[in-house]
Design a protein around this motif. Structure first.
Motif, mmCIF file in Angstrom:
data_model
loop_
_atom_site.group_PDB
_atom_site.id
_atom_site.type_symbol
_atom_site.label_atom_id
_atom_site.label_comp_id
_atom_site.label_asym_id
_atom_site.label_seq_id
_atom_site.Cartn_x
_atom_site.Cartn_y
_atom_site.Cartn_z
ATOM 1 N N LEU A 123 40.105 56.002 41.545
ATOM 2 C CA LEU A 123 39.905 55.072 40.435
ATOM 3 C C LEU A 123 38.491 54.488 40.450
ATOM 4 N N MET A 124 37.980 54.213 41.639
ATOM 5 C CA MET A 124 36.656 53.600 41.713
ATOM 6 C C MET A 124 35.557 54.607 41.360
ATOM 7 N N ILE A 125 35.753 55.871 41.710
ATOM 8 C CA ILE A 125 34.784 56.895 41.295
ATOM 9 C C ILE A 125 34.762 57.000 39.777
ATOM 10 N N ALA A 126 35.948 57.065 39.171
ATOM 11 C CA ALA A 126 36.023 57.126 37.700
ATOM 12 C C ALA A 126 35.412 55.880 37.075
ATOM 13 N N HIS A 127 35.633 54.734 37.705
ATOM 14 C CA HIS A 127 35.106 53.472 37.196
ATOM 15 C C HIS A 127 33.576 53.467 37.252
ATOM 16 N N HIS A 128 33.015 53.902 38.368
ATOM 17 C CA HIS A 128 31.555 53.956 38.495
ATOM 18 C C HIS A 128 30.962 54.973 37.520
ATOM 19 N N ARG A 129 31.633 56.115 37.363
ATOM 20 C CA ARG A 129 31.145 57.085 36.376
ATOM 21 C C ARG A 129 31.172 56.484 34.974
ATOM 22 N N GLY A 130 32.178 55.678 34.715
ATOM 23 C CA GLY A 130 32.252 55.011 33.420
ATOM 24 C C GLY A 130 31.060 54.105 33.181
ATOM 25 N N ALA A 131 30.645 53.371 34.235
ATOM 26 C CA ALA A 131 29.479 52.497 34.105
ATOM 27 C C ALA A 131 28.217 53.308 33.828
ATOM 28 N N VAL A 132 28.096 54.464 34.487
ATOM 29 C CA VAL A 132 26.945 55.327 34.245
ATOM 30 C C VAL A 132 26.970 55.847 32.809
ATOM 31 N N ASP A 133 28.156 56.259 32.350
ATOM 32 C CA ASP A 133 28.275 56.765 30.974
ATOM 33 C C ASP A 133 27.977 55.672 29.953
ATOM 34 N N MET A 134 28.453 54.459 30.203
ATOM 35 C CA MET A 134 28.153 53.348 29.296
ATOM 36 C C MET A 134 26.651 53.108 29.208
ATOM 37 N N THR A 135 25.994 53.196 30.341
ATOM 38 C CA THR A 135 24.542 52.986 30.371
ATOM 39 C C THR A 135 23.813 54.111 29.658
ATOM 40 N N ARG A 136 24.241 55.327 29.913
ATOM 41 C CA ARG A 136 23.610 56.473 29.244
ATOM 42 C C ARG A 136 23.828 56.390 27.730
ATOM 43 N N ASN A 137 25.027 55.988 27.322
ATOM 44 C CA ASN A 137 25.299 55.845 25.887
ATOM 45 C C ASN A 137 24.404 54.790 25.259
ATOM 46 N N LEU A 138 24.214 53.675 25.969
ATOM 47 C CA LEU A 138 23.336 52.618 25.456
ATOM 48 C C LEU A 138 21.934 53.154 25.235
ATOM 49 N N LEU A 139 21.414 53.894 26.203
ATOM 50 C CA LEU A 139 20.039 54.372 26.132
ATOM 51 C C LEU A 139 19.842 55.416 25.040
ATOM 52 N N ASN A 140 20.947 55.976 24.539
ATOM 53 C CA ASN A 140 20.839 56.935 23.437
ATOM 54 C C ASN A 140 20.585 56.255 22.098
ATOM 55 N N GLU B 81 34.053 52.783 29.317
ATOM 56 C CA GLU B 81 34.354 54.055 29.963
ATOM 57 C C GLU B 81 34.835 53.819 31.393
ATOM 58 N N GLY B 82 35.788 54.645 31.816
ATOM 59 C CA GLY B 82 36.190 54.661 33.212
ATOM 60 C C GLY B 82 37.119 53.548 33.643
ATOM 61 N N MET B 83 37.578 52.706 32.711
ATOM 62 C CA MET B 83 38.463 51.604 33.086
ATOM 63 C C MET B 83 39.837 52.123 33.505
ATOM 64 N N ALA B 84 40.363 51.577 34.576
ATOM 65 C CA ALA B 84 41.719 51.908 34.997
ATOM 66 C C ALA B 84 42.707 51.285 34.019
ATOM 67 N N THR B 85 43.778 51.998 33.723
ATOM 68 C CA THR B 85 44.809 51.476 32.826
ATOM 69 C C THR B 85 45.676 50.456 33.566
ATOM 70 N N PRO B 86 46.429 49.642 32.853
ATOM 71 C CA PRO B 86 47.355 48.719 33.533
ATOM 72 C C PRO B 86 48.311 49.446 34.480
ATOM 73 N N ALA B 87 48.768 50.640 34.062
ATOM 74 C CA ALA B 87 49.697 51.394 34.922
ATOM 75 C C ALA B 87 48.993 51.837 36.202
ATOM 76 N N GLN B 88 47.737 52.239 36.102
ATOM 77 C CA GLN B 88 46.991 52.653 37.287
ATOM 78 C C GLN B 88 46.718 51.468 38.209
ATOM 79 N N MET B 89 46.411 50.326 37.623
ATOM 80 C CA MET B 89 46.198 49.135 38.446
ATOM 81 C C MET B 89 47.481 48.734 39.161
ATOM 82 N N ALA B 90 48.604 48.858 38.472
ATOM 83 C CA ALA B 90 49.890 48.519 39.088
ATOM 84 C C ALA B 90 50.206 49.491 40.227
ATOM 85 N N ALA B 91 49.914 50.781 40.012
ATOM 86 C CA ALA B 91 50.159 51.777 41.060
ATOM 87 C C ALA B 91 49.270 51.503 42.267
#
Length: 771
Positions: free
Chosen positions: A173-190, A147-157
Motif C-alpha cells: 500500500l505504501m509503494i502504491a501511495h508513494h507512486r501516487g504522489a509521484v504521479d500527482m506531481t508529474r500531472n501537475l507539471l504537465n 493517485e495511489g490512495m488506499a481505499t477504506p477496505a484496504q485501510m481496514a485490512a
C-alpha cells in the motif's frame, strides 16, 4: 466598472487629471463575445497576470496534505502490528518526512493567504473514495487527481493484519501511495504555468526524488520478505544464482563465435569518458605527489534520526556510464523449428542447429546479416527473417548506413534458401516502409507463401522507398499491415500485394484506440497504428493481433484479405505485444510489454495487472475477457522483466503455456480456467550484473518435440525438460511429447492444431483421475 468602448474613449479624451497624464492609454480586459469590456487599474492588471503561483499549485498542495495524512495514518499502525525493525525504521522515516512536508505545504499556503484545505464538495467529488474520516475534495476535472490512495477496505485490512502479513500489505500500500504522489506531481507539471514559484518548484522536485528513492528501498524490502526463491538470486553473467521447479535443465549453450564481443560478452555499458578538464586536474594532482588520504569510514546511521538510512538501504555509488550503444547488437531473439533443424534469430543474423535424438542442439552454421530484430520462420527450404533497423543493408554488410536515404539500406523481409543448412543463401528481399519487426506465415501451398509483415519502426523517407509517407490521408504508411506474396519458384519476385487497413472503423483508417489512459488509476496505452505480433491459426481461419493499443481478431479465410471481426482494449495494458491461441482456438492469451522489454517491470510493488497476460475467450467471433495473470516472483531493479513470448505445451484436455519473462526467467502456467491461472513450473537466474541493468533474460521459450528451448538474450540458449510434479503427471508429459505437429514445423506466429495418438490421450486422462 463596466462601460461601452465609446464611453471609454470619451472619458479618455476629456480627462485632464494627473493620473490620465501618467497613464494615457486604458488597460482593457475584453469580455466574451457579446459581453462588455472592463477597464482595469494597473494594480488589477498586475494581480490578474501574477504568475508567481497558479490555482493548480494551490489545489496540488491542498490535496497533497490530505494524501500525506493517509501515509501518516498508515505508519501509526506499525508499532503494534510488527516486530520487524526494518519495517519500523521505514515507517519512522516516512512519518517524519511526510510530517515535515505537510508543515511546509501548510506554511506555503497560509503565507499566500490560501486555505490549507478545500471544502468538501458533496458526493460528486467523492469519486476517489474516502480517506478514513476525511472527506476527499476535488480540484476540478483534470487539474489534480488523488493517485495511489488506499481505499477504506484496504485501510481496514491493514489495521486487521499482523506480523508478516501486515508487513507485506503495509509495503504494498505504501509503494502504491508513494507512486501516487509521484504521479500527482508529474500531472501537475504537465499543466502550463504550474510550479513556477521557486519554492514550489523545488518542493515538487524533492517529492519526485525522495518518493522515488523510498519506493526503491521499499521494493527491495518487499522482495526480501518474499517466500519465492526467485526473489533474491545472486547476480552474475556466468555464475548467477538459479531457482528451478518442475523443470530439469538439460543444457546451456553459449553464443557462437561471431555473435558476442569477446572483450565484453555480457554487453555491459562502458564507463563514460572523463572530460579533458577532469583529466587535467587529475594529472595536476598526481604531479603534486600528495600523500594518499586514508579512506574515511562511512558514518553509522544515527539511531535518533528518523530520516537516517540503514547501511543496507544506502544506494552504492555507481560510476557514470556511457549512454550510447554500439552499432553492433548481439541479442538473441526468436526461434523456429523444422524437422530436426532449429533456427535461432539474433539482431546480428541467425544460427542454425541440428537436434539430435535427445533434442540437444548442435551448431551447423552461423549467418551474419545485421539489422534486427531477426525474427525467423521456416517453410520448406525457405527461411524468412524480419529486418527493421536502419543499419540493415541489402548486402548484409556490417558497416551500417550513414546516409539519410540510400538504396543500400534494407528494412523488410529477407528470404533465404536453407536447402543446404550449412550454407544458407539470400534469394529474395521485400522492402517495406516501416521494416518488419515480426511476421507471420499465413498460408503455404505448392505455388507460394503468404506472409503478414508487421512494422513498428519509423516510416522511411519517400526518396528512399517510393510511396512511404506519414502524412495524413489514404496513402499513409501507418495504420496497416503488409501482405506479402513469395513465389516458391522464384523467391526473388516476392512483393507486397496489399496493405489492408485492419484498424479502420466508421470510414476512418485510424478507427481504434487513439492513445492515452482509460481513466484514473489505469494504464497509458499506446495508439493503435501498428501490430506488433499477429498469430495466425490457418486451420481455424483466424488470426489474433496484438496491435499496440488493441487486441484484435481477424478472419483470414482469404489470406490476401484479412478482415477484423472484433477488437478489445484493456485498462491495464500499455502495449499489446503478442498473442497465442489455445489448441482448439477457443481462448487467446495476449501479453502486455509494459516498458518495452528493457525496464524492470516485475518489482515487488508493481501493479499485478500491468505487464501481464490477459486471457480472452473466442465466442462467436468475439473476444470476451476471462482473466489476468502476472509472474508472481518479484525481481530486482537490475532485471528487465515483463510478459514476453511463449507457446502452448500440448497436454490433452488442458491449456498449458510456457513463457519467457526476460530476466524474470521462464514460467509454465495452466490457464485451463483463465480466471484462476496456476503456475506449475519455473526457472530463473539472478541479474546479469549487480550494478547495472543489462537487457538480458529470455526472449522466447517454446515447446518442441518434448523439450523447451529458450533463447537467452545475453547468455545464449537453454534446453529444459518437464518433470512430473503435483501439477503434472508423467503420463501428461508423455502425451505432450507424443503430440503430432502438422508438417513437423513450429513457427512462432503460425499456430497449428496438434493431435495425439488415442492411447496417450487415454493414459493422460486416466492419470488425472489417479488411474
Amino acid at each position: 466598472m463596466t462601460i461601452s468602448l465609446r464611453a471609454l474613449a470619451a472619458t479618455l479624451l476629456l480627462s485632464t487629471s494627473a493620473a490620465a497624464l501618467a497613464q494615457p492609454v486604458a488597460i482593457v480586459q475584453p469580455g466574451a463575445p457579446g459581453q462588455p469590456a472592463k477597464v482595469l487599474t494597473p494594480e488589477q492588471a498586475i494581480d490578474l497576470a501574477d504568475m508567481r503561483y497558479s490555482p493548480g499549485d494551490v489545489a496540488y498542495m491542498q490535496h497533497m496534505i490530505l494524501h500525506h495524512q493517509q501515509a501518516i495514518d498508515m505508519t501509526a499502525l506499525v508499532a503494534e502490528r510488527t516486530t520487524d525493525p526494518d519495517i519500523r525504521r521505514i515507517a519512522r522515516r516516512i512519518e517524519a518526512s511526510q510530517a515535515d512536508e505537510m508543515k511546509f505545504m501548510m506554511d506555503w499556503l497560509t503565507s499566500r493567504g490560501e486555505p490549507t484545505a478545500m471544502p468538501a464538495m458533496g458526493k460528486e467529488s467523492m469519486d476517489h473514495g474516502d480517506h478514513m474520516d476525511h472527506p476527499m475534495p476535488s480540484a476540478g476535472k483534470g487539474m489534480v487527481i488523488m493517485e495511489g490512495m488506499a481505499t477504506p477496505a484496504q485501510m481496514a485490512a491493514l489495521a486487521a493484519a499482523e506480523g508478516i502479513a501486515f508487513d507485506r500489505l503495509f509495503l504494498q500500500l505504501m509503494i502504491a501511495h508513494h507512486r501516487g504522489a509521484v504521479d500527482m506531481t508529474r500531472n501537475l507539471l504537465n499543466w502550463y504555468g504550474t510550479a513556477s514559484d521557486p519554492e514550489m518548484n523545488q518542493f515538487t522536485a524533492d517529492v519526485m526524488s525522495d518518493q522515488n528513492a523510498e519506493i526503491t528501498r521499499m521494493n527491495k524490502r518487499l522482495a526480501s520478505i518474499s517466500e519465492d526463491p526467485r526473489a533474491t538470486l545472486k547476480a552474475g553473467f556466468r555464475d548467477a544464482g538459479e531457482a528451478i521447479s518442475g523443470l530439469k535443465k538439460l543444457a546451456s549453450l553459449e553464443k557462437p563465435a561471431g555473435f558476442f564481443d569477446p572483450a565484453n560478452p555480457a554487453g555491459l555499458q562502458p564507463l563514460a569518458a572523463k572530460s579533458r578538464k577532469a583529466k587535467a586536474e587529475e594529472a595536476k594532482a598526481e604531479g603534486a605527489e600528495k600523500p594518499a588520504a586514508a579512506e574515511k569510514p562511512k558514518p553509522a546511521a544515527d539511531p535518533n534520526d528518523p530520516l537516517a538510512l540503514a547501511e543496507d538501504e544506502r544506494e552504492p555509488e555507481t560510476p557514470k556510464l556511457s549512454n550510447r550503444g554500439s552499432m553492433l547488437d548481439f541479442a538473441n531473439t526468436d526461434i523456429a523449428f523444422s524437422g530436426d533443424l532449429m533456427i535461432a534469430g539474433n539482431y546480428h543474423g541467425f544460427n542454425i542447429y541440428r537436434l539430435d535424438a535427445d533434442g540437444m542442439p548442435g551448431l551447423i552454421s552461423s549467418v551474419v546479416c545485421p539489422g534486427g530484430q531477426g525474427d525467423v520462420s521456416v517453410a520448406g527450404n525457405l527461411l524468412v527473417m524480419s529486418v527493421e533497423e536502419g543499419r540493415g543493408r541489402v548486402d548484409c554488410g556490417l558497416q551500417g548506413n550513414m546516409e539519410r536515404a540510400t538504396a543500400e539500406r534494407f528494412r523488410g523481409l529477407r528470404i533465404f534458401d536453407i536447402s543446404d543448412p550449412a550454407l544458407p543463401r539470400q534469394v529474395g528481399q521485400v522492402q517495406t516502409c516501416r521494416g518488419s519487426h515480426t511476421h507471420s506465415i499465413v498460408s503455404v501451398d505448392d505455388r507460394r507463401l503468404i506472409v503478414y509483415a508487421s512494422g513498428t519502426g519509423g516510416v522511411r523517407l519517400g526518396e528512399e522507398l517510393a510511396g512511404c509517407t506519414t502524412l495524413p490521408g489514404d496513402d499513409t504508411a501507418l495504420f496497416s499491415i503488409d501482405v506479402i506474396e513469395v513465389p516458391l519458384a522464384n523467391p526473388g519476385q516476392a512483393r507486397i500485394v496489399d496493405r489492408p487497413r485492419v484498424f479502420a472503423a466508421e470510414g476512418q483508417i485510424a478507427g481504434l484506440w487513439r492513445g492515452g489512459d482509460h481513466g484514473e488509476g489505469t494504464q497509458e496505452t499506446a495508439e493503435t497504428d501498428q501490430c506488433h505480433d499477429i498469430t495466425v491459426f490457418p486451420s481455424k481461419k483466424l488470426a489474433a493481433g496484438a496491435c499496440s493499443g488493441n487486441g484484435i481478431i481477424l478472419d483470414v479465410s482469404d489470406p490476401l484479405k484479412p478482415k477484423r471481426i472484433d477488437d478489445v482494449t484493456d485498462k491495464g495494458f500499455a502495449y499489446w505485444h503478442s498473442a497465442t491461441f489455445n489448441n482448439d482456438g477457443t481462448q487467446v492469451l495476449f501479453t502486455d510489454e509494459w516498458g518495452g522489454g528493457g525496464r524492470p517491470r516485475c518489482l515487488a510493488g508493481d501493479p499485478t495487472n500491468w505487464g501481464a497476460n490477459a486471457f480472452y475467450g473466442v465466442e462467436n467471433g468475439k473476444l470476451v475477457y476471462r482473466g489476468t495473470y502476472k509472474l508472481p516472483a518479484p525481481q530486482s531493479d537490475k532485471e528487465n522483466c515483463v510478459a514476453h513470448n511463449g507457446s502452448i505445451i500440448p497436454v490433452p484436455g488442458r491449456d498449458i503455456f510456457v513463457q519467457a519473462w526476460y530476466q524474470g526467467g521462464i514460467s509454465v502456467i495452466d490457464f485451463t480456467d483463465p480466471a484462476n491461472v496456476q503456475e506449475i513450473a519455473y526457472f530463473d537466474r539472478g541479474p546479469v550484473d549487480k550494478d547495472q541493468l543489462v537487457t538480458g533474460g529470455y526472449w522466447s521459450a517454446y515447446w518442441y518435440k518434448g523439450r523447451i528451448y529458450a533463447t537467452e538474450i545475453a547468455r545464449g540458449l537453454d534446453v529444459f525438460a518437464l518433470e512430473p510434479s503435483e501439477f503434472l503427471t508423467a503420463e501428461e508429459i508423455a502425451a505432450a511429447e507424443a503430440a503430432i505437429y502438422p508438417g513437423d514445423v513450429f513457427n512462432p506466429q503460425t499456430q497449428t492444431q496438434v493431435t495425439w495418438p488415442a492411447d496417450v490421450v487415454a493414459a493422460a486422462e486416466a492419470s488425472r483421475k489417479g488411474g
